[in-house]
Design a protein around this motif. Structure first.
Motif, PDB file in Angstrom:
ATOM      1  N   ASP A  12       0.999  -1.266   0.006  1.00  0.00           N
ATOM      2  CA  ASP A  12      -0.546   0.284   0.174  1.00  0.00           C
ATOM      3  C   ASP A  12       0.780   1.186  -0.056  1.00  0.00           C
ATOM      4  O   ASP A  12       1.520   1.579   1.048  1.00  0.00           O
ATOM      5  CB  ASP A  12      -1.010  -0.275   1.360  1.00  0.00           C
ATOM      6  CG  ASP A  12      -2.375  -0.958   0.774  1.00  0.00           C
ATOM      7  OD1 ASP A  12      -2.484  -1.150   0.139  1.00  0.00           O
ATOM      8  OD2 ASP A  12      -2.932  -1.062   1.972  1.00  0.00           O
ATOM      9  N   THR A  14       0.988   5.330  -0.184  1.00  0.00           N
ATOM     10  CA  THR A  14       0.196   6.490   0.144  1.00  0.00           C
ATOM     11  C   THR A  14       1.132   7.532   0.102  1.00  0.00           C
ATOM     12  O   THR A  14       1.823   7.621   0.517  1.00  0.00           O
ATOM     13  CB  THR A  14      -0.290   5.944   1.323  1.00  0.00           C
ATOM     14  OG1 THR A  14      -1.428   4.812   1.141  1.00  0.00           O
ATOM     15  CG2 THR A  14      -1.243   7.464   2.238  1.00  0.00           C
ATOM     16  N   ILE A  15       0.949   8.475  -0.497  1.00  0.00           N
ATOM     17  CA  ILE A  15       1.754   9.813  -1.071  1.00  0.00           C
ATOM     18  C   ILE A  15       0.487  11.187  -0.603  1.00  0.00           C
ATOM     19  O   ILE A  15      -0.470  11.423  -1.386  1.00  0.00           O
ATOM     20  CB  ILE A  15       1.955  10.153  -2.496  1.00  0.00           C
ATOM     21  CG1 ILE A  15       2.753   8.694  -2.648  1.00  0.00           C
ATOM     22  CG2 ILE A  15       2.904  11.159  -1.736  1.00  0.00           C
ATOM     23  CD1 ILE A  15       3.307   8.532  -3.952  1.00  0.00           C
ATOM     24  N   LYS A  16       0.984  10.998   0.824  1.00  0.00           N
ATOM     25  CA  LYS A  16       0.148  12.907   1.782  1.00  0.00           C
ATOM     26  C   LYS A  16       0.691  13.525   0.731  1.00  0.00           C
ATOM     27  O   LYS A  16       0.202  14.947   0.904  1.00  0.00           O
ATOM     28  CB  LYS A  16      -0.187  12.011   3.032  1.00  0.00           C
ATOM     29  CG  LYS A  16      -0.589  11.631   2.943  1.00  0.00           C
ATOM     30  CD  LYS A  16      -1.387  11.060   4.650  1.00  0.00           C
ATOM     31  CE  LYS A  16      -2.231   9.857   4.127  1.00  0.00           C
ATOM     32  NZ  LYS A  16      -2.470   9.477   6.586  1.00  0.00           N
ATOM     33  N   ASN A  47       5.778   4.047  -8.198  1.00  0.00           N
ATOM     34  CA  ASN A  47       5.074   3.371  -6.855  1.00  0.00           C
ATOM     35  C   ASN A  47       4.121   2.222  -7.950  1.00  0.00           C
ATOM     36  O   ASN A  47       3.409   2.292  -8.250  1.00  0.00           O
ATOM     37  CB  ASN A  47       4.221   4.926  -6.149  1.00  0.00           C
ATOM     38  CG  ASN A  47       5.004   5.524  -5.838  1.00  0.00           C
ATOM     39  OD1 ASN A  47       6.385   5.271  -5.792  1.00  0.00           O
ATOM     40  ND2 ASN A  47       4.365   6.333  -6.784  1.00  0.00           N
ATOM     41  N   ASN A  50      -1.339  -0.744  -4.122  1.00  0.00           N
ATOM     42  CA  ASN A  50      -2.218  -0.038  -4.281  1.00  0.00           C
ATOM     43  C   ASN A  50      -1.684   1.437  -4.446  1.00  0.00           C
ATOM     44  O   ASN A  50      -1.445   2.127  -2.455  1.00  0.00           O
ATOM     45  CB  ASN A  50      -3.195  -0.939  -2.716  1.00  0.00           C
ATOM     46  CG  ASN A  50      -4.684  -0.071  -3.261  1.00  0.00           C
ATOM     47  OD1 ASN A  50      -4.658   1.073  -3.826  1.00  0.00           O
ATOM     48  ND2 ASN A  50      -5.633  -0.721  -1.595  1.00  0.00           N
ATOM     49  N   VAL A  51      -1.873   2.343  -4.592  1.00  0.00           N
ATOM     50  CA  VAL A  51      -1.480   3.830  -4.945  1.00  0.00           C
ATOM     51  C   VAL A  51      -2.420   4.682  -4.621  1.00  0.00           C
ATOM     52  O   VAL A  51      -3.170   4.901  -6.010  1.00  0.00           O
ATOM     53  CB  VAL A  51      -0.565   4.110  -6.151  1.00  0.00           C
ATOM     54  CG1 VAL A  51       0.461   5.361  -5.980  1.00  0.00           C
ATOM     55  CG2 VAL A  51       0.988   3.020  -6.764  1.00  0.00           C
ATOM     56  N   THR A  52      -2.292   5.853  -3.572  1.00  0.00           N
ATOM     57  CA  THR A  52      -2.929   7.114  -3.221  1.00  0.00           C
ATOM     58  C   THR A  52      -2.100   7.878  -3.628  1.00  0.00           C
ATOM     59  O   THR A  52      -1.241   7.903  -2.358  1.00  0.00           O
ATOM     60  CB  THR A  52      -3.598   6.284  -2.243  1.00  0.00           C
ATOM     61  OG1 THR A  52      -4.491   5.475  -2.042  1.00  0.00           O
ATOM     62  CG2 THR A  52      -5.330   7.580  -2.026  1.00  0.00           C
ATOM     63  N   VAL A  53      -2.181   9.227  -3.932  1.00  0.00           N
ATOM     64  CA  VAL A  53      -1.685  10.134  -3.711  1.00  0.00           C
ATOM     65  C   VAL A  53      -2.678  11.168  -4.121  1.00  0.00           C
ATOM     66  O   VAL A  53      -3.444  11.667  -4.446  1.00  0.00           O
ATOM     67  CB  VAL A  53      -1.065  10.269  -5.361  1.00  0.00           C
ATOM     68  CG1 VAL A  53      -0.603  11.643  -5.659  1.00  0.00           C
ATOM     69  CG2 VAL A  53      -0.257   9.150  -6.310  1.00  0.00           C
ATOM     70  N   LYS A  54      -1.851  11.509  -2.750  1.00  0.00           N
ATOM     71  CA  LYS A  54      -3.146  12.918  -2.560  1.00  0.00           C
ATOM     72  C   LYS A  54      -2.015  14.841  -2.085  1.00  0.00           C
ATOM     73  O   LYS A  54      -2.260  15.061  -1.023  1.00  0.00           O
ATOM     74  CB  LYS A  54      -3.687  12.612  -1.019  1.00  0.00           C
ATOM     75  CG  LYS A  54      -4.487  11.883  -0.693  1.00  0.00           C
ATOM     76  CD  LYS A  54      -5.229  11.218   0.258  1.00  0.00           C
ATOM     77  CE  LYS A  54      -5.880  10.377   0.989  1.00  0.00           C
ATOM     78  NZ  LYS A  54      -6.472   9.950   1.578  1.00  0.00           N
ATOM     79  N   ASN A  57       3.051  14.965  -7.267  1.00  0.00           N
ATOM     80  CA  ASN A  57       3.713  13.524  -7.021  1.00  0.00           C
ATOM     81  C   ASN A  57       4.825  13.926  -8.575  1.00  0.00           C
ATOM     82  O   ASN A  57       3.775  13.885  -9.915  1.00  0.00           O
ATOM     83  CB  ASN A  57       3.261  12.509  -7.296  1.00  0.00           C
ATOM     84  CG  ASN A  57       3.368  11.261  -7.894  1.00  0.00           C
ATOM     85  OD1 ASN A  57       5.141  10.752  -6.684  1.00  0.00           O
ATOM     86  ND2 ASN A  57       3.410  10.199  -8.176  1.00  0.00           N
ATOM     87  N   ASN A  85       2.786   5.684 -11.969  1.00  0.00           N
ATOM     88  CA  ASN A  85       2.382   4.476 -10.360  1.00  0.00           C
ATOM     89  C   ASN A  85       1.491   3.653 -10.887  1.00  0.00           C
ATOM     90  O   ASN A  85       0.544   2.906 -11.595  1.00  0.00           O
ATOM     91  CB  ASN A  85       0.993   6.323  -9.870  1.00  0.00           C
ATOM     92  CG  ASN A  85       1.833   7.005  -9.365  1.00  0.00           C
ATOM     93  OD1 ASN A  85       2.640   6.496  -8.578  1.00  0.00           O
ATOM     94  ND2 ASN A  85       0.932   7.825  -9.204  1.00  0.00           N
TER      95      ASN A  85
END
Length: 88
Positions: A12, A14-16, A47, A50-54, A57, A85
């Motif tokens: 997982d 996660t980029i915040k 990445n 399970n990639v999430t970019v918030k 990036n 990603n």
């Protein structure tokens, strides 16, 4: 005969905040496997999972040569990610 087994887990990611990935290849990057049902995976400035970019990036790949990812064998696959990603 030597057999190597390499396993990878899907993470997982996660980029915040701000994220910057840079790869500068001066020459060559090679990833090769031989054998039935072989799998070659290669990721540069990527990445994978399970990639999430918030946030912001940036992924940059500069190649002054070659990037190769290859397989030889029945039912084999090659997967390559450059500056990306990749989700499940």
């Amino acid at each position: 005969m030597t057999v190597a087994v390499v396993t990878t887990a899907q993470a997982d990611v996660t980029i915040k905040g701000n994220n910057k990935q840079t790869v500068n290849v001066q020459g060559a990057v090679a990833n090769s496997v031989v054998g039935a049902a072989s799998k070659a995976k290669q990721s540069l400035a990527s990445n994978v999972g399970n990639v999430t970019v918030k946030g912001n990036n940036t992924q940059t790949i500069a190649v002054q040569g070659a990037v190769a990812n290859s397989v030889v064998g029945a039912a084999s696959t090659a997967e390559q990610h450059l500056g990306s990603n990749v989700g499940n």
